[in-house]
Design a protein around this motif. Sequence first.
Motif, PDB file in Angstrom:
ATOM      1  N   GLN A  74      -2.582   7.383  17.648  1.00  0.00           N
ATOM      2  CA  GLN A  74      -1.818   6.152  17.847  1.00  0.00           C
ATOM      3  C   GLN A  74      -0.860   5.965  16.675  1.00  0.00           C
ATOM      4  O   GLN A  74      -1.080   6.527  15.605  1.00  0.00           O
ATOM      5  CB  GLN A  74      -2.760   4.947  17.907  1.00  0.00           C
ATOM      6  N   PRO A  75       0.163   5.140  16.853  1.00  0.00           N
ATOM      7  CA  PRO A  75       1.039   4.838  15.720  1.00  0.00           C
ATOM      8  C   PRO A  75       0.282   4.035  14.659  1.00  0.00           C
ATOM      9  O   PRO A  75      -0.690   3.341  14.984  1.00  0.00           O
ATOM     10  CB  PRO A  75       2.163   3.995  16.318  1.00  0.00           C
ATOM     11  N   PRO A  76       0.710   4.109  13.412  1.00  0.00           N
ATOM     12  CA  PRO A  76       0.039   3.333  12.373  1.00  0.00           C
ATOM     13  C   PRO A  76       0.187   1.825  12.608  1.00  0.00           C
ATOM     14  O   PRO A  76       1.170   1.369  13.172  1.00  0.00           O
ATOM     15  CB  PRO A  76       0.734   3.745  11.079  1.00  0.00           C
ATOM     16  N   ILE A  77      -0.810   1.101  12.160  1.00  0.00           N
ATOM     17  CA  ILE A  77      -0.782  -0.362  12.195  1.00  0.00           C
ATOM     18  C   ILE A  77      -0.297  -0.794  10.814  1.00  0.00           C
ATOM     19  O   ILE A  77      -0.969  -0.544   9.808  1.00  0.00           O
ATOM     20  CB  ILE A  77      -2.176  -0.947  12.494  1.00  0.00           C
ATOM     21  N   MET A  78       0.858  -1.427  10.764  1.00  0.00           N
ATOM     22  CA  MET A  78       1.514  -1.762   9.503  1.00  0.00           C
ATOM     23  C   MET A  78       1.351  -3.252   9.179  1.00  0.00           C
ATOM     24  O   MET A  78       1.807  -4.099   9.938  1.00  0.00           O
ATOM     25  CB  MET A  78       3.012  -1.433   9.589  1.00  0.00           C
ATOM     26  N   GLY A  79       0.705  -3.543   8.070  1.00  0.00           N
ATOM     27  CA  GLY A  79       0.580  -4.921   7.603  1.00  0.00           C
ATOM     28  C   GLY A  79      -0.644  -5.623   8.148  1.00  0.00           C
ATOM     29  O   GLY A  79      -1.106  -5.333   9.251  1.00  0.00           O
ATOM     30  N   VAL A  80      -1.143  -6.555   7.369  1.00  0.00           N
ATOM     31  CA  VAL A  80      -2.393  -7.225   7.733  1.00  0.00           C
ATOM     32  C   VAL A  80      -2.242  -8.112   8.971  1.00  0.00           C
ATOM     33  O   VAL A  80      -3.188  -8.257   9.747  1.00  0.00           O
ATOM     34  CB  VAL A  80      -2.973  -7.999   6.528  1.00  0.00           C
ATOM     35  N   GLU A  81      -1.068  -8.687   9.189  1.00  0.00           N
ATOM     36  CA  GLU A  81      -0.887  -9.533  10.377  1.00  0.00           C
ATOM     37  C   GLU A  81      -0.945  -8.694  11.651  1.00  0.00           C
ATOM     38  O   GLU A  81      -1.559  -9.099  12.636  1.00  0.00           O
ATOM     39  CB  GLU A  81       0.417 -10.341  10.286  1.00  0.00           C
ATOM     40  N   ASN A  82      -0.330  -7.523  11.638  1.00  0.00           N
ATOM     41  CA  ASN A  82      -0.426  -6.614  12.794  1.00  0.00           C
ATOM     42  C   ASN A  82      -1.848  -6.092  12.956  1.00  0.00           C
ATOM     43  O   ASN A  82      -2.328  -5.926  14.076  1.00  0.00           O
ATOM     44  CB  ASN A  82       0.562  -5.455  12.653  1.00  0.00           C
ATOM     45  N   PHE A  83      -2.508  -5.816  11.828  1.00  0.00           N
ATOM     46  CA  PHE A  83      -3.908  -5.383  11.864  1.00  0.00           C
ATOM     47  C   PHE A  83      -4.751  -6.426  12.598  1.00  0.00           C
ATOM     48  O   PHE A  83      -5.527  -6.100  13.496  1.00  0.00           O
ATOM     49  CB  PHE A  83      -4.424  -5.176  10.427  1.00  0.00           C
ATOM     50  N   LYS A  84      -4.589  -7.704  12.227  1.00  0.00           N
ATOM     51  CA  LYS A  84      -5.361  -8.774  12.875  1.00  0.00           C
ATOM     52  C   LYS A  84      -5.038  -8.854  14.368  1.00  0.00           C
ATOM     53  O   LYS A  84      -5.942  -8.982  15.193  1.00  0.00           O
ATOM     54  CB  LYS A  84      -5.082 -10.121  12.202  1.00  0.00           C
ATOM     55  N   ILE A 146      -6.572  -5.982  -6.394  1.00  0.00           N
ATOM     56  CA  ILE A 146      -5.516  -6.990  -6.302  1.00  0.00           C
ATOM     57  C   ILE A 146      -6.139  -8.327  -6.657  1.00  0.00           C
ATOM     58  O   ILE A 146      -7.068  -8.777  -5.978  1.00  0.00           O
ATOM     59  CB  ILE A 146      -4.909  -7.027  -4.881  1.00  0.00           C
ATOM     60  N   ASN A 147      -5.659  -8.943  -7.724  1.00  0.00           N
ATOM     61  CA  ASN A 147      -6.212 -10.225  -8.184  1.00  0.00           C
ATOM     62  C   ASN A 147      -7.729 -10.155  -8.336  1.00  0.00           C
ATOM     63  O   ASN A 147      -8.460 -11.004  -7.837  1.00  0.00           O
ATOM     64  CB  ASN A 147      -5.818 -11.366  -7.234  1.00  0.00           C
ATOM     65  N   ASP A 148      -8.196  -9.110  -9.002  1.00  0.00           N
ATOM     66  CA  ASP A 148      -9.620  -8.886  -9.282  1.00  0.00           C
ATOM     67  C   ASP A 148     -10.488  -8.705  -8.039  1.00  0.00           C
ATOM     68  O   ASP A 148     -11.689  -8.933  -8.082  1.00  0.00           O
ATOM     69  CB  ASP A 148     -10.193 -10.000 -10.169  1.00  0.00           C
ATOM     70  N   ASP A 149      -9.891  -8.316  -6.921  1.00  0.00           N
ATOM     71  CA  ASP A 149     -10.653  -8.038  -5.708  1.00  0.00           C
ATOM     72  C   ASP A 149     -10.171  -6.700  -5.146  1.00  0.00           C
ATOM     73  O   ASP A 149      -8.971  -6.441  -5.098  1.00  0.00           O
ATOM     74  CB  ASP A 149     -10.441  -9.156  -4.679  1.00  0.00           C
ATOM     75  N   TRP A 150     -11.095  -5.857  -4.734  1.00  0.00           N
ATOM     76  CA  TRP A 150     -10.745  -4.556  -4.172  1.00  0.00           C
ATOM     77  C   TRP A 150     -10.416  -4.715  -2.695  1.00  0.00           C
ATOM     78  O   TRP A 150     -11.201  -5.273  -1.932  1.00  0.00           O
ATOM     79  CB  TRP A 150     -11.887  -3.563  -4.380  1.00  0.00           C
ATOM     80  N   LYS A 151      -9.223  -4.228  -2.305  1.00  0.00           N
ATOM     81  CA  LYS A 151      -8.755  -4.337  -0.921  1.00  0.00           C
ATOM     82  C   LYS A 151      -8.287  -2.975  -0.425  1.00  0.00           C
ATOM     83  O   LYS A 151      -7.786  -2.157  -1.196  1.00  0.00           O
ATOM     84  CB  LYS A 151      -7.610  -5.346  -0.824  1.00  0.00           C
ATOM     85  N   ILE A 152      -8.431  -2.765   0.871  1.00  0.00           N
ATOM     86  CA  ILE A 152      -7.990  -1.519   1.481  1.00  0.00           C
ATOM     87  C   ILE A 152      -6.475  -1.565   1.647  1.00  0.00           C
ATOM     88  O   ILE A 152      -5.929  -2.502   2.228  1.00  0.00           O
ATOM     89  CB  ILE A 152      -8.676  -1.302   2.843  1.00  0.00           C
ATOM     90  N   VAL A 153      -5.820  -0.518   1.138  1.00  0.00           N
ATOM     91  CA  VAL A 153      -4.374  -0.394   1.251  1.00  0.00           C
ATOM     92  C   VAL A 153      -4.026   0.554   2.397  1.00  0.00           C
ATOM     93  O   VAL A 153      -3.174   0.261   3.224  1.00  0.00           O
ATOM     94  CB  VAL A 153      -3.766   0.116  -0.074  1.00  0.00           C
ATOM     95  N   TRP A 154      -4.691   1.699   2.427  1.00  0.00           N
ATOM     96  CA  TRP A 154      -4.496   2.686   3.489  1.00  0.00           C
ATOM     97  C   TRP A 154      -5.854   3.075   4.032  1.00  0.00           C
ATOM     98  O   TRP A 154      -6.805   3.273   3.287  1.00  0.00           O
ATOM     99  CB  TRP A 154      -3.807   3.950   2.970  1.00  0.00           C
ATOM    100  N   ASP A 155      -5.943   3.212   5.350  1.00  0.00           N
ATOM    101  CA  ASP A 155      -7.192   3.580   6.012  1.00  0.00           C
ATOM    102  C   ASP A 155      -6.863   4.633   7.063  1.00  0.00           C
ATOM    103  O   ASP A 155      -6.067   4.376   7.965  1.00  0.00           O
ATOM    104  CB  ASP A 155      -7.813   2.334   6.655  1.00  0.00           C
TER     105      ASP A 155
END
Length: 174
Positions: A74-84, A146-155
Amino acid sequence: MKKHHLPKLFLTVIFISLWSCQETKIESGTEYSNTIKEIIETKNSKLQTWYAQGMIDSVAAHFADDCIQMPPHQPPIMGVENFKKVWKENTQMGTWNFDLKTNDVKASGDLAVEYGSYILTFSPNQKSLIPAMDDKGNYVAVWERINDDWKIVWDAPTPTTPMELPPAMDSIPK
């Protein structure tokens, strides 16, 4: 400016210059990577539960705003809003049970790379366009502090389960 203040000013400028030239120590190595691995394993445990419960806003809170998820075929899902948006649609069709296993983490500073394996079971509901499926594979996830919290950037998951061929393809000689 009076001449007797010049030596103090000169020393202050030299002190500040030397202080700013000090190397910033970047955390890295096996011990640091193991510490980050524990953080990621804790987060993955929560993610598994939230995916299964359809709590996509909670899942998305662990992804960076500019994340990229690369689902197979599938095409990549770009950005957290599209992810949601995508995952809220997916969870409307049934239950997604992930079993995530972090195999290794390499971390340095504010970045970490996770190599893991997964088992996915999808149980469709009555309005699903997706059939029941079981999948397993490996994944690489890039995490950023990011701001002292670990977040997924690429999956990027990669299935190891062979794709089913369409009936016409089954008869092709190998």
